[in-house]
Each structure stands twice: as structure tokens, then as C-alpha cells.
Design a protein around this motif. Structure first.
Motif, PDB file in Angstrom:
ATOM      1  N   TYR A 162      11.582  -8.384  -8.751  1.00 19.01           N
ATOM      2  CA  TYR A 162      11.722  -7.385  -9.176  1.00 19.01           C
ATOM      3  C   TYR A 162      10.421  -6.286  -9.010  1.00 19.01           C
ATOM      4  N   THR A 163      10.394  -5.849  -8.305  1.00 20.78           N
ATOM      5  CA  THR A 163       9.082  -4.932  -8.052  1.00 20.78           C
ATOM      6  C   THR A 163       9.454  -3.607  -8.959  1.00 20.78           C
ATOM      7  N   GLU A 190       8.620  -0.600  -8.333  1.00 22.49           N
ATOM      8  CA  GLU A 190       9.249   0.556  -7.619  1.00 22.49           C
ATOM      9  C   GLU A 190      10.906   0.477  -7.567  1.00 22.49           C
ATOM     10  N   SER A 191      11.210  -0.653  -7.353  1.00 22.34           N
ATOM     11  CA  SER A 191      12.705  -0.738  -7.122  1.00 22.34           C
ATOM     12  C   SER A 191      13.560  -0.984  -8.310  1.00 22.34           C
ATOM     13  N   TYR A 192      12.830  -1.557  -9.361  1.00 26.17           N
ATOM     14  CA  TYR A 192      13.705  -1.945 -10.721  1.00 26.17           C
ATOM     15  C   TYR A 192      13.104  -1.214 -11.930  1.00 26.17           C
ATOM     16  N   ARG A 193      12.346  -0.189 -11.730  1.00 21.98           N
ATOM     17  CA  ARG A 193      12.140   0.590 -12.938  1.00 21.98           C
ATOM     18  C   ARG A 193      13.256   1.339 -13.538  1.00 21.98           C
ATOM     19  N   ARG A 243       8.173  -1.751 -15.753  1.00 22.43           N
ATOM     20  CA  ARG A 243       9.537  -1.802 -15.187  1.00 22.43           C
ATOM     21  C   ARG A 243       9.947  -0.716 -16.214  1.00 22.43           C
ATOM     22  N   SER A 269      15.872  -0.266 -14.666  1.00 19.69           N
ATOM     23  CA  SER A 269      17.144  -0.829 -14.114  1.00 19.69           C
ATOM     24  C   SER A 269      17.174  -2.288 -14.602  1.00 19.69           C
ATOM     25  N   ALA A 325      18.479  -8.773  -9.327  1.00 19.14           N
ATOM     26  CA  ALA A 325      18.024  -8.891  -7.794  1.00 19.14           C
ATOM     27  C   ALA A 325      18.429  -9.773  -7.211  1.00 19.14           C
TER      28      ALA A 325
END
Lengths: 123, 123, 123, 123
Positions: A102-103, A105-108, B18, A110, A114
Motif C-alpha cells: 500500500y504505497t 502514492e497509490s492508496y492515499r 495515507r 483509498s 491491494a
């Protein structure tokens, strides 16, 4: 108590003094853990998420929830002790794994799930 | 990691990076805890109690169970942190209470449930 | 009562008479279900598997377990009703899927987990 | 399928064909039920109560939840069958008891917990 290891040692002693090792199989302790978590969940079942943030403002609910968190932690510590698992290490490994999966960048912002990591990071 | 407080701090940071604080209500975290405990219980469901003592002898099962214990401990720590509960203190209080309720003389070798304590020890 | 549909209708009426529809979201009902299943699991936690087969021989345990099964079934029925799911159909579909996944030839006497089915049978 | 009794009969046959009666103790089935309920709860953990009402609008979530409801119902039916409990009767008894305990006059619009009933209505 200052440390999980100390709690685990007291629980060992508590069981030994009562000849309860016979009941404390991992299977049975996992069930006891599930039972206590069920009681904890029930405290929150009819609250809105916002109400659940304020729950400790009610002294009776606060005392019940604190006691249930204690129960859950006791069975979790006893189970991990019997299985030879260091809870803090296991949590650190899980967290390291989740940080890759859960990086930010990708999961802020959200809550979506994953996909599993590709090996070798995957476990 | 050496201490629960350190784990709680990392989890706070993990959520903040996040923007996940919005999801981490006590209600939601209690559900997440129940979900992870369900996975843990499922590992033991078809094993006999004796087989459950040997489960860590299977490297794959051992890795799964260790990861699940980590997941359970993470959600428990995060939930307790949000509610302002010190898990070790709560467990120590529970244990003190159980020592009064389940005296070795009366409950040696017995898995029966004790009646609630009379006040003022009762909670 | 003879049918699940009749139970679902009574539960709808029960909630309406008390203005409880506001509390009966699928999220909340799933939590209530988990809480009741926790109580059910707790009944069996210290029993051996063999003892658990005899549990209904104890009238008090039998009454408690029967009541808990009733609680679980009520929340399950109410949740499925709100989600528009026919429990008997859903169970029949699951069973059909399991029959493909766990063939008697390959899984007789074995509690091991089957790999997921390949599509299109997989769900 | 039209009735719970028919589902119970199919599950008996399913277990017999695979020589799985040895695994299907009430203890183990209660654990399997808890595991499946854990999966169901996890579907709703990050949703708001309102979002949980809309969850079946997502075809993938809908299919997963339907399958999980099927799993839960299967283990519940199998467990009740082994214990000789009629789920519809048990639910009707629970509902009758709850109607006395939660009168519409006193509990309209309220999610607070009622005290236990006085005997002889109490169970």
C-alpha cells in the motif's frame, strides 16, 4: 507491567497454578480470542462511526471496552507465546509488507484492497 | 521494535501518510480485528487440539499464522491507541480480577465458568 | 414458522414497530452477527471435539446454545433480506461449487484446502 | 431448494461421501462458522453504514457477499443439524423473548440494551 514478555510469563504461571495447560491448546485459545473479539465488536455494533470515536466518554462503556481489550490482549499473548511467535516482530514484518503493498502514492485516501505483492516480497 | 508504544506510533504515521485516519474509527477497527481473528480461527478449525500444538512444524502454516497474529496485533494496538487504552495495563487489571475470581483452590483442573465477583471487586 | 421468508417478514415488522430500520444497516447487522457467533464459539472453547458432540446432554448448555443459534439465524436472515439474497439459493450455489472443488475421489477423509477452481466454474 | 431440512440432508450426504463426519464436530463447525463470518464482516469494515446499504450495486462485491452468506448459512445449518436444533423454531423462540424484552413503547428508536427479563419469561 512494562513488556509483553512479562505478561506472557505471568500467564504461563497463572495457567500452571490452575493446571489449565491442558485447556490451553492453540485451537482452544484461538476460539477464546474469537469469543472476546465478538464481545468487543458488540460494543460498537449500533454506533455510527462518529459515535464510536466518542464511546470512551461514557464511563460504563469505557470500562467494559477497556476490560474487553484486556481480555483480547491476554488471549492473543498466550496464543503467541504457545506458538513461539514474538508479536512485535510479527507486527513489524506485517507492517513492512503492507508498506510495499500500500504505497502512499497509490492508496492515499483509498480503502480499496491491494492485489497481493509479487514474489519475493509476497508471503 | 521493542515496545507497544513504538508500534502504535508507527501505525499512527502509517495511517497519516495515507490519509487513512478517516477510515480508522473504533467501529471500523473492531471489524477489521474481527476479520483477522476469523482468518486465524480458520487455520485451526479442522485440527484436533493436539494437532494444533504441532501446527508450527509445518513451515507454510507457521508463516500464515505468524502473519495473522501480526495482523491481529496491529489492529488491536491501533484500536487501543485510538481509545486511549494501555493494553498492558488493561491486561494486568483483567488478570488481577481473574485471580480473585478463579482461585487455584476452587478451579484447579476445571474449565467451568466462575460466577461474577461480588462488588467492589466486580467490574 | 415454516419458512425463512416468513421469518424475514416478521423481522421486518419487528424492526418497523420499533423504528429500528435506522440501526439495521448491512454493516451493523454483520457486526451483530459476528457478536452472536462469538458467543456461540465461546460455548465450545474449552470442550474437546468429542465433548462438543455431547454438549446438548447438559440442559443448561443446550438451552444457551439453542438460543444462540436462534440469535445467529435471526441476524443472518435479516442481513440477507436487506441485501436481497435468498439464503437457500446462495447455499445451493456454494454447495454446487464445493462439489466441483472437493471431489470425493480426491478429498475423501482429507481436511486439506482445495486450490480455487479454474474459470469459468470459479467465482 | 425450498427448505432448510433439504439443505441439511444434502450437507449430511456431502459429508458422508467424503468421509468428513470425523471433522464435523460442533466445536469445529462453530470455528468454521466464525471464520466465514469474519470474511463477511471484512467486506463491510471500511464502508460507512450508508455505503453498506449500496454494496450490492457493485457486482463483484455482491457476488462475494452472496457467496459468503451461502458459506455462513451452510455451516450454521450443518451445526444446528448435528445439535438437533430446528433453526426456525429457535429463531421464533428468540423473537418471542425479544418482543417481551424490547417493547415498542420503551425501545422505539433506541439501540440501548434491555436488562434481562425476570423469570419465568427469562431464559
Amino acid at each position: 507491567m512494562q513488556e509483553i514478555g512479562e505478561l506472557a510469563a505471568r500467564l504461563r504461571e497463572f495457567a500452571a497454578e490452575r493446571d489449565w495447560e491442558q485447556f490451553h491448546t492453540p485451537k482452544n485459545l484461538a476460539m477464546a480470542l474469537a469469543g472476546e473479539v465478538g464481545e468487543l465488536v458488540a460494543e460498537f455494533q449500533w454506533l455510527t462511526p462518529d459515535e464510536s470515536r466518542q464511546v470512551t466518554g461514557d464511563p460504563e462503556a469505557d470500562a467494559r471496552i477497556r476490560a474487553e481489550l484486556g481480555d483480547v490482549f491476554i488471549y492473543l499473548t498466550r496464543l503467541a507465546d504457545l506458538l513461539g511467535v514474538d508479536l512485535l516482530e510479527a507486527a513489524a514484518d506485517t507492517l513492512e509488507h503492507s508498506a510495499l503493498r500500500y504505497t502512499p502514492e497509490s492508496y492515499r485516501g483509498s480503502a480499496r484492497k491491494a492485489p497481493p505483492l509479487k514474489r519475493p516480497e509476497n508471503r
